[in-house]
Design a protein around this motif. Structure first.
Motif, PDB file in Angstrom:
ATOM      1  N   LYS A  61      30.728  35.256  55.623  1.00  0.00           N
ATOM      2  CA  LYS A  61      31.760  35.669  54.663  1.00  0.00           C
ATOM      3  C   LYS A  61      32.142  34.511  53.761  1.00  0.00           C
ATOM      4  CE  LYS A  61      33.716  39.035  57.903  1.00  0.00           C
ATOM      5  NZ  LYS A  61      34.934  39.453  58.651  1.00  0.00           N
ATOM      6  N   ARG A  62      32.694  34.845  52.604  1.00  0.00           N
ATOM      7  CA  ARG A  62      33.233  33.819  51.707  1.00  0.00           C
ATOM      8  C   ARG A  62      34.633  34.226  51.274  1.00  0.00           C
ATOM      9  NH1 ARG A  62      29.303  35.962  48.171  1.00  0.00           N
ATOM     10  NH2 ARG A  62      28.002  34.110  48.415  1.00  0.00           N
ATOM     11  N   VAL A  63      35.482  33.230  51.111  1.00  0.00           N
ATOM     12  CA  VAL A  63      36.842  33.485  50.630  1.00  0.00           C
ATOM     13  C   VAL A  63      36.879  33.171  49.138  1.00  0.00           C
ATOM     14  CG1 VAL A  63      39.284  32.900  50.849  1.00  0.00           C
ATOM     15  CG2 VAL A  63      37.812  32.866  52.881  1.00  0.00           C
ATOM     16  N   LEU A  64      37.153  34.174  48.334  1.00  0.00           N
ATOM     17  CA  LEU A  64      37.242  33.993  46.882  1.00  0.00           C
ATOM     18  C   LEU A  64      38.696  33.771  46.489  1.00  0.00           C
ATOM     19  CD1 LEU A  64      34.711  36.713  45.718  1.00  0.00           C
ATOM     20  CD2 LEU A  64      34.408  34.253  45.641  1.00  0.00           C
ATOM     21  N   ARG A  65      38.925  32.753  45.665  1.00  0.00           N
ATOM     22  CA  ARG A  65      40.285  32.402  45.248  1.00  0.00           C
ATOM     23  C   ARG A  65      40.321  32.120  43.749  1.00  0.00           C
ATOM     24  NH1 ARG A  65      41.041  28.459  50.498  1.00  0.00           N
ATOM     25  NH2 ARG A  65      41.936  30.027  51.891  1.00  0.00           N
ATOM     26  N   PRO A  66      40.095  33.115  42.914  1.00  0.00           N
ATOM     27  CA  PRO A  66      40.116  32.881  41.471  1.00  0.00           C
ATOM     28  C   PRO A  66      41.521  32.589  40.957  1.00  0.00           C
ATOM     29  CG  PRO A  66      39.934  35.218  41.935  1.00  0.00           C
ATOM     30  CD  PRO A  66      39.810  34.516  43.258  1.00  0.00           C
ATOM     31  N   SER A  67      41.579  31.773  39.921  1.00  0.00           N
ATOM     32  CA  SER A  67      42.863  31.445  39.297  1.00  0.00           C
ATOM     33  C   SER A  67      43.234  32.511  38.276  1.00  0.00           C
ATOM     34  CB  SER A  67      42.785  30.068  38.633  1.00  0.00           C
ATOM     35  OG  SER A  67      41.624  29.972  37.822  1.00  0.00           O
ATOM     36  N   LEU A  68      44.516  32.541  37.906  1.00  0.00           N
ATOM     37  CA  LEU A  68      45.041  33.588  37.028  1.00  0.00           C
ATOM     38  C   LEU A  68      45.777  33.003  35.818  1.00  0.00           C
ATOM     39  CD1 LEU A  68      46.666  35.726  39.879  1.00  0.00           C
ATOM     40  CD2 LEU A  68      44.422  36.130  38.825  1.00  0.00           C
ATOM     41  N   ARG A  69      45.881  33.818  34.793  1.00  0.00           N
ATOM     42  CA  ARG A  69      46.715  33.578  33.620  1.00  0.00           C
ATOM     43  C   ARG A  69      46.594  32.156  33.053  1.00  0.00           C
ATOM     44  NH1 ARG A  69      49.753  35.775  37.513  1.00  0.00           N
ATOM     45  NH2 ARG A  69      51.227  34.068  37.618  1.00  0.00           N
ATOM     46  N   GLU A  70      47.737  31.486  32.849  1.00  0.00           N
ATOM     47  CA  GLU A  70      47.734  30.165  32.210  1.00  0.00           C
ATOM     48  C   GLU A  70      46.909  29.136  32.975  1.00  0.00           C
ATOM     49  OE1 GLU A  70      51.697  32.068  31.036  1.00  0.00           O
ATOM     50  OE2 GLU A  70      50.463  31.889  32.843  1.00  0.00           O
TER      51      GLU A  70
END
Length: 213
Positions: A61-70
């Motif tokens: 498995k992989r943990v995805l942690r994309p950033s948001l907005r600004e």
């Protein structure tokens, strides 16, 4: 100039480069948890479409942690205006402009013997201290390195899915890249890396060097 003034000037310089006012960046850093989302997905083999598994049968498995907005915009600016200007070896193809998985494969054409491997949990195994130390090693000031680390890591590690993570990972792994380049050049082996996938090839059998690699 005293250290406090130097710290402020370094922060202002960074904010000017990424195109945001210092106050906005400070407020954003104080609420970093609200600028990421997180989920877990199962890894699949690109060739077969089946789930990748460990030796005991557990699905990888992989943990995805994309950033948001600004924050995502700020990271994109850090990537384009700061990180992209740091030169990387020709063997590095992931996250480098005008290079791809195709350019990564090309140097190995015609070589009879090939060995491929990958780096387990590449992004989460890079912690914020390693990022900070790497930036210091690249001659960024301690203050500048501190702010860059804060803006590109989360939960004390390199998050997978942000605009800057591949470039940061390349920089952290650079010392190992150099060692692999030296080893491979000495033995006439071609080496390339596409993010966490490493490929080695040669016209001659080099299985006796796998342990060294």
């Amino acid at each position: 100039m005293n250290s406090s003034q130097f710290k402020k000037n370094e922060f202002k310089k960074l904010c000017s480069i990424i195109g945001y006012k210092p106050l906005i960046v400070e407020q954003l850093i104080c609420k970093l948890d609200t600028y990421y989302k997180e989920w877990v997905e199962q890894k699949t083999d690109k060739k077969t479409g089946n789930f990748k598994k460990y030796k005991d049968g557990t699905i990888k498995k992989r943990v995805l942690r994309p950033s948001l907005r600004e924050l995502k915009t700020i990271q994109a600016n850090i990537k384009d205006k700061i990180l992209a200007h740091i030169k990387l070896p020709e063997c590095v193809h992931g996250g480098v402009k005008k290079r791809s998985n195709i350019s990564n494969a090309k140097p190995h054409q015609g070589n009879k013997y090939q060995f491929t491997t990958d780096l387990q949990e590449f992004y989460p195994n890079i912690n914020s201290q390693q990022v900070y130390d790497t930036l210091l090693g690249l001659k960024f000031s301690p203050h500048y390195a501190h702010w860059l680390t804060n803006l590109t890591t989360w939960k004390y590690e390199l998050p997978q899915g942000t605009p800057t993570s591949t470039q940061i990972a390349n920089l952290v792994f650079l010392e190992t890249d150099v060692k692999l380049i030296e080893l491979c050049n000495f033995h006439g082996i071609t080496y390339t890396r596409y993010v966490d996938d490493l490929t080695f090839s040669s016209p001659k059998d080099f299985c006796h060097l796998i342990n060294d690699i």
